[in-house]
Design a protein around this motif. Structure first.
Motif, PDB file in Angstrom:
ATOM      1  N   ILE A  23      27.519  40.762  42.996  1.00 31.88           N
ATOM      2  CA  ILE A  23      28.298  41.063  44.203  1.00 31.88           C
ATOM      3  C   ILE A  23      29.646  41.681  43.833  1.00 31.88           C
ATOM      4  N   ILE A  24      30.320  41.101  42.836  1.00 31.25           N
ATOM      5  CA  ILE A  24      31.622  41.631  42.412  1.00 31.25           C
ATOM      6  C   ILE A  24      31.479  43.074  41.947  1.00 31.25           C
ATOM      7  N   ASP A  25      30.469  43.341  41.133  1.00 31.36           N
ATOM      8  CA  ASP A  25      30.280  44.690  40.587  1.00 31.36           C
ATOM      9  C   ASP A  25      29.930  45.703  41.670  1.00 31.36           C
ATOM     10  N   GLU A  30      36.342  40.493  46.889  1.00 32.04           N
ATOM     11  CA  GLU A  30      36.679  40.042  48.239  1.00 32.04           C
ATOM     12  C   GLU A  30      35.442  39.835  49.111  1.00 32.04           C
ATOM     13  N   ASN A  31      34.288  40.337  48.676  1.00 31.21           N
ATOM     14  CA  ASN A  31      33.059  40.206  49.460  1.00 31.21           C
ATOM     15  C   ASN A  31      32.130  39.107  48.953  1.00 31.21           C
ATOM     16  N   VAL A  32      32.613  38.303  48.019  1.00 30.39           N
ATOM     17  CA  VAL A  32      31.822  37.172  47.531  1.00 30.39           C
ATOM     18  C   VAL A  32      31.913  36.028  48.536  1.00 30.39           C
ATOM     19  N   THR A  33      30.767  35.514  48.967  1.00 27.09           N
ATOM     20  CA  THR A  33      30.721  34.324  49.820  1.00 27.09           C
ATOM     21  C   THR A  33      29.702  33.350  49.243  1.00 27.09           C
ATOM     22  N   ILE A  34      29.850  32.088  49.595  1.00 27.13           N
ATOM     23  CA  ILE A  34      28.898  31.079  49.134  1.00 27.13           C
ATOM     24  C   ILE A  34      27.486  31.438  49.582  1.00 27.13           C
ATOM     25  N   ARG A  35      27.360  31.871  50.827  1.00 22.08           N
ATOM     26  CA  ARG A  35      26.028  32.153  51.372  1.00 22.08           C
ATOM     27  C   ARG A  35      25.343  33.305  50.655  1.00 22.08           C
ATOM     28  N   ASN A  36      26.069  34.434  50.449  1.00 27.26           N
ATOM     29  CA  ASN A  36      25.365  35.562  49.834  1.00 27.26           C
ATOM     30  C   ASN A  36      25.084  35.325  48.352  1.00 27.26           C
ATOM     31  N   VAL A  37      25.918  34.542  47.677  1.00 23.10           N
ATOM     32  CA  VAL A  37      25.620  34.180  46.288  1.00 23.10           C
ATOM     33  C   VAL A  37      24.362  33.319  46.236  1.00 23.10           C
ATOM     34  N   ALA A  38      24.304  32.317  47.103  1.00 23.30           N
ATOM     35  CA  ALA A  38      23.138  31.431  47.132  1.00 23.30           C
ATOM     36  C   ALA A  38      21.866  32.206  47.464  1.00 23.30           C
ATOM     37  N   PHE A 100      45.073  45.095  34.324  1.00 24.36           N
ATOM     38  CA  PHE A 100      45.372  46.042  35.393  1.00 24.36           C
ATOM     39  C   PHE A 100      44.134  46.817  35.837  1.00 24.36           C
ATOM     40  N   GLU A 101      43.112  46.846  34.994  1.00 22.55           N
ATOM     41  CA  GLU A 101      41.844  47.448  35.414  1.00 22.55           C
ATOM     42  C   GLU A 101      41.097  46.543  36.391  1.00 22.55           C
ATOM     43  N   ASN A 102      41.275  45.225  36.249  1.00 26.06           N
ATOM     44  CA  ASN A 102      40.643  44.251  37.149  1.00 26.06           C
ATOM     45  C   ASN A 102      41.685  43.216  37.582  1.00 26.06           C
ATOM     46  N   PRO A 103      42.679  43.644  38.352  1.00 29.99           N
ATOM     47  CA  PRO A 103      43.815  42.756  38.644  1.00 29.99           C
ATOM     48  C   PRO A 103      43.447  41.480  39.400  1.00 29.99           C
ATOM     49  N   LYS A 104      42.544  41.571  40.364  1.00 28.34           N
ATOM     50  CA  LYS A 104      42.178  40.377  41.132  1.00 28.34           C
ATOM     51  C   LYS A 104      41.466  39.360  40.247  1.00 28.34           C
ATOM     52  N   ILE A 105      40.621  39.860  39.361  1.00 27.84           N
ATOM     53  CA  ILE A 105      39.894  38.979  38.447  1.00 27.84           C
ATOM     54  C   ILE A 105      40.862  38.268  37.511  1.00 27.84           C
ATOM     55  N   PHE A 106      41.742  39.022  36.875  1.00 30.63           N
ATOM     56  CA  PHE A 106      42.641  38.433  35.886  1.00 30.63           C
ATOM     57  C   PHE A 106      43.707  37.557  36.540  1.00 30.63           C
ATOM     58  N   TYR A 107      44.135  37.923  37.732  1.00 32.32           N
ATOM     59  CA  TYR A 107      45.093  37.064  38.436  1.00 32.32           C
ATOM     60  C   TYR A 107      44.430  35.733  38.778  1.00 32.32           C
ATOM     61  N   ASN A 108      43.184  35.797  39.198  1.00 29.00           N
ATOM     62  CA  ASN A 108      42.450  34.583  39.534  1.00 29.00           C
ATOM     63  C   ASN A 108      42.283  33.678  38.315  1.00 29.00           C
ATOM     64  N   ILE A 109      42.036  34.274  37.159  1.00 27.58           N
ATOM     65  CA  ILE A 109      41.842  33.487  35.939  1.00 27.58           C
ATOM     66  C   ILE A 109      43.127  32.776  35.526  1.00 27.58           C
ATOM     67  N   PHE A 110      44.231  33.509  35.478  1.00 28.19           N
ATOM     68  CA  PHE A 110      45.440  32.981  34.845  1.00 28.19           C
ATOM     69  C   PHE A 110      46.483  32.426  35.812  1.00 28.19           C
ATOM     70  N   LYS A 189      49.632  44.809  41.540  1.00 23.97           N
ATOM     71  CA  LYS A 189      48.337  45.490  41.466  1.00 23.97           C
ATOM     72  C   LYS A 189      47.323  44.827  42.403  1.00 23.97           C
ATOM     73  N   VAL A 190      47.391  43.514  42.518  1.00 21.17           N
ATOM     74  CA  VAL A 190      46.464  42.784  43.387  1.00 21.17           C
ATOM     75  C   VAL A 190      46.633  43.212  44.837  1.00 21.17           C
ATOM     76  N   VAL A 191      47.879  43.354  45.277  1.00 22.41           N
ATOM     77  CA  VAL A 191      48.122  43.703  46.680  1.00 22.41           C
ATOM     78  C   VAL A 191      48.026  45.200  46.922  1.00 22.41           C
ATOM     79  N   GLY A 192      47.791  45.972  45.848  1.00 23.00           N
ATOM     80  CA  GLY A 192      47.450  47.375  46.029  1.00 23.00           C
ATOM     81  C   GLY A 192      48.580  48.371  45.924  1.00 23.00           C
TER      82      GLY A 192
END
Length: 216
Positions: A23-25, A30-38, A100-110, A189-192
């Protein structure tokens, strides 16, 4: 030897992680949900909650995958470094590039909700996907397995004291200031913001260089 229960847990985590990655790829984090992952994994939402606390936890765990390219690229970045300062700056340049190539991902991690269980999550993730560590050397492995980004940065910052580049009395404030500065630019970068990745890297590296040289 792994028990049947451990094997089952790894298998289920793998299903949900791969579904989330898909879904992320394809659609973005922002479009990941519990339902669509399941749905993609072939299980119901209740089953997913047996393995993850909530959506943020699922995304946090899945985000470990995106450290892979950084981990593999880092040894190449620092290979020809001649001293501790060059290693430090090259490590940060590499980290900025992938962040900075994947700001939302890296912000979420750290800096996200589950940042305080980073060490445990990294250990569990790479227990499932050991091949993603690549040929990382001992120092990199040590850095990756510290709990916070502050502790990780200390690993590569401390040699600058030993080499007389910074004074020990400024160690903690230098470490904190670098992380705060990076967090602020990454959040932009996350906020665009409209800066290019290259512009953001240059800005961050100039700030880090200033912080280091200001306290030498």
């Amino acid at each position: 030897m792994s028990t049947n229960k451990e094997i089952q847990r790894k298998r289920m985590l793998l299903y949900f992680i791969e579904a989330t990655n898909k879904i992320i790829d394809n659609d973005g984090i922002e479009n990941v949900t519990i339902r669509n992952v399941a749905d993609i994994a072939g299980y119901n939402s209740a089953t997913l909650y047996n393995y993850f606390e909530d959506l943020d936890h699922l995304i946090f765990f899945t985000s470990m995958k995106y450290l892979k390219e950084y981990i593999l690229e880092l040894p190449k970045f620092i290979k020809n470094s001649n001293n501790s300062l060059e290693v430090f700056m090259k490590t940060w340049e590499c980290f900025c590039k992938f962040s900075f190539e994947n700001p939302k991902i890296f912000y979420n991690i750290f800096f996200g909700k589950y940042k305080d269980i980073l060490k445990e999550t990294i250990n569990e993730y790479y227990n499932i996907f050991p091949e993603e560590l690549g040929e990382s050397n001992g120092e990199i492995l040590k850095m990756l397995k510290f709990q916070s980004i502050y502790d990780r940065n200390k690993i590569i910052l401390y040699p600058l004291i030993e080499d007389g580049i910074i004074k020990e009395e400024y160690f903690d404030i230098i470490n904190q200031t670098i992380i705060y500065s990076f967090q602020g630019i990454l959040h932009e970068k996350v906020v665009g913001n409209e800066k290019s990745i290259e512009q953001s890297i240059r800005e961050t590296m100039k700030i880090i260089e200033y912080i280091i040289m200001k306290r030498n």
